[in-house]
Scaffold this active site. Structure first.
Site, mmCIF file in Angstrom:
data_model
loop_
_atom_site.group_PDB
_atom_site.id
_atom_site.type_symbol
_atom_site.label_atom_id
_atom_site.label_comp_id
_atom_site.label_asym_id
_atom_site.label_seq_id
_atom_site.Cartn_x
_atom_site.Cartn_y
_atom_site.Cartn_z
ATOM 1 C CG MET A 30 -1.908 -1.174 1.171
ATOM 2 S SD MET A 30 -3.455 -0.822 2.000
ATOM 3 C CE MET A 30 -2.878 -0.480 3.652
ATOM 4 N N GLY A 31 2.151 1.094 -0.325
ATOM 5 C CA GLY A 31 3.023 2.264 -0.442
ATOM 6 C C GLY A 31 3.513 2.766 0.909
ATOM 7 C CG LEU A 33 7.145 1.351 -0.722
ATOM 8 C CD1 LEU A 33 7.891 1.008 -2.017
ATOM 9 C CD2 LEU A 33 6.164 0.254 -0.363
ATOM 10 C CD GLU A 35 14.505 0.993 6.731
ATOM 11 O OE1 GLU A 35 13.299 1.247 6.962
ATOM 12 O OE2 GLU A 35 15.430 1.769 7.023
ATOM 13 C CG HIS A 37 6.858 -1.970 2.268
ATOM 14 N ND1 HIS A 37 6.782 -0.858 3.069
ATOM 15 C CD2 HIS A 37 5.616 -2.510 2.251
ATOM 16 C CE1 HIS A 37 5.533 -0.722 3.515
ATOM 17 N NE2 HIS A 37 4.813 -1.712 3.045
ATOM 18 C CD GLN A 61 -6.106 -3.655 2.326
ATOM 19 O OE1 GLN A 61 -5.951 -4.146 1.212
ATOM 20 N NE2 GLN A 61 -5.155 -3.707 3.244
ATOM 21 N N GLY A 146 4.801 -10.260 4.039
ATOM 22 C CA GLY A 146 5.536 -10.205 5.302
ATOM 23 C C GLY A 146 4.848 -11.004 6.400
ATOM 24 C CB SER A 185 2.876 2.541 6.291
ATOM 25 O OG SER A 185 3.511 1.675 5.378
HETATM 26 P P1 AMP Z 1 1.403 -2.902 3.481
HETATM 27 O O1 AMP Z 1 1.978 -1.857 2.590
HETATM 28 O O2 AMP Z 1 1.321 -2.516 4.922
HETATM 29 O O3 AMP Z 1 0.119 -3.500 2.956
HETATM 30 O O4 AMP Z 1 2.450 -4.101 3.465
HETATM 31 C C1 AMP Z 1 2.835 -4.704 2.262
HETATM 32 C C2 AMP Z 1 3.608 -5.958 2.571
HETATM 33 O O5 AMP Z 1 4.770 -5.633 3.327
HETATM 34 C C3 AMP Z 1 2.796 -6.964 3.400
HETATM 35 O O6 AMP Z 1 3.031 -8.273 2.899
HETATM 36 C C4 AMP Z 1 3.361 -6.785 4.777
HETATM 37 O O7 AMP Z 1 3.266 -7.936 5.587
HETATM 38 C C5 AMP Z 1 4.818 -6.455 4.471
HETATM 39 N N1 AMP Z 1 5.416 -5.753 5.602
HETATM 40 C C6 AMP Z 1 4.966 -4.618 6.191
HETATM 41 N N2 AMP Z 1 5.730 -4.304 7.253
HETATM 42 C C7 AMP Z 1 6.674 -5.274 7.344
HETATM 43 C C8 AMP Z 1 7.762 -5.510 8.236
HETATM 44 N N3 AMP Z 1 8.027 -4.708 9.260
HETATM 45 N N4 AMP Z 1 8.524 -6.608 8.020
HETATM 46 C C9 AMP Z 1 8.263 -7.450 6.998
HETATM 47 N N5 AMP Z 1 7.261 -7.270 6.114
HETATM 48 C C10 AMP Z 1 6.473 -6.202 6.286
#
Ligand code: AMP
Length: 279
Positions: A30-31, A33, A35, A37, A61, A146, A185
């Site tokens: 979801m941007g 970004l 570390e 991501h 969502q 993640g 984020s």
């Molecule tokens: P989001 O942008 O929050 O939807 O996250 C996108 C992807 O990045 C998802 O698969 C998350 O699980 C992963 N992610 C977000 N934060 C972390 C983190 N701290 N460590 C590992 N993966 C992450």
């Protein structure tokens, strides 16, 4: 690195790669970004000929009173990070490109009811719907998620299995700040005092990891973990739970692989963290 906005453009790029026999990896985000991501993009870079990152704040969502409008966005910074990490394509659609009066949704029963699904009833339906759409649009060989969002990862694995998506799901470890807070984020919402208070999540996770191997039942484990969070005045527990690693159902004895997961409000910001325990 290319940037596409529409489904058709994206399909055309991927079709040409497939024609050349190249493998494609997808990192849905979801941007805004960070570390966490970046670690997914790096892994994707190592394992695929072409790397696609989707950057899309997915409206389906978010519940009615959630932070869709406030969700942080910085596409210039995101595209610089994707470029630096070696992405080949960013798919960055507008909501209108993804949803036109939709009537089709993807729901995974059971696994979506507990944990985050309890306080966010439509959340996983939205996640599964957008991830299914991305899988159809990008047709990746591998997709990277993640472990930070452990329930999401379990649900997506089940969706891929049940609906026969022809791709491999790769789970990647949680990336943390130096002091232990899981990168998110949403950490950007925290005031300095809240940022300090937010450490109670990782402190509780550490306590849980310390004591889980001691042969206690889940109630005793949860009591230990809750006490760490309850000692922090700015924190309010949404849930701290021990669930079966596959079904996401509560367990009382820790006699199988489990996920220990929590959601905690720090002020108005809802943060999540977890660890897995394999017997
Ligand atoms: P989001 O942008 O929050 O939807 O996250 C996108 C992807 O990045 C998802 O698969 C998350 O699980 C992963 N992610 C977000 N934060 C972390 C983190 N701290 N460590 C590992 N993966 C992450």
């Amino acid at each position: 690195m290319q940037i596409t906005k529409t489904v058709d453009e994206t399909r055309a790029v991927v079709k040409e790669w497939k024609r050349q026999g190249l493998t494609v990896g997808l990192v849905p985000t979801m941007g805004f970004l960070h570390e966490g991501h970046a670690s997914l993009i790096e892994r994707c870079r190592q394992e695929n000929d072409r790397v696609v990152v989707s950057v899309f704040v997915n409206p389906t969502q978010f519940g009615p009173n959630e932070d869709l409008e406030a969700y942080p966005r910085d596409f210039a910074r995101d595209s610089a990070l994707c470029q630096e990490k070696g992405a080949d394509l960013i798919f960055h659609p507008e909501p209108e490109d993804m949803y036109d009066d939709p009537r089709a949704y993807v729901s995974i029963e059971g696994l979506s009811d507990n944990l985050c699904g309890k306080s966010r009833p439509i959340h996983f339906r939205g996640v599964c719907t957008v991830v299914s759409k991305l899988f159809h649009i990008v047709a990746p060989d591998r997709a990277y998620f993640g472990e930070k969002d452990a329930q999401q990862l379990a649900i997506i694995r089940k969706m891929v299995k049940d609906l026969n998506f022809d791709l491999k799901i790769v789970g990647c470890p949680i990336v943390r700040e130096a002091d232990g807070l899981a990168k998110s984020s949403r950490n950007t919402y925290l005031s300095p005092a809240e940022r300090e208070a937010a450490l109670c999540l990782s402190r509780s996770i550490r306590r849980g990891k310390e004591v889980i191997g001691m042969g206690m039942d889940s109630q005793t484990l949860l009591k230990e973990m809750r006490a760490v969070i309850e000692a922090e005045p700015l924190a309010r527990i949404d849930y701290v739970s021990v669930v079966d690693a596959l079904t996401m159902e509560d367990v009382s004895s820790i006699n199988r692989d489990v996920l220990v997961a929590m959601a905690v409000y720090i002020g108005k910001t809802r943060l999540i963290d977890n660890f897995s325990y394999e017997i």
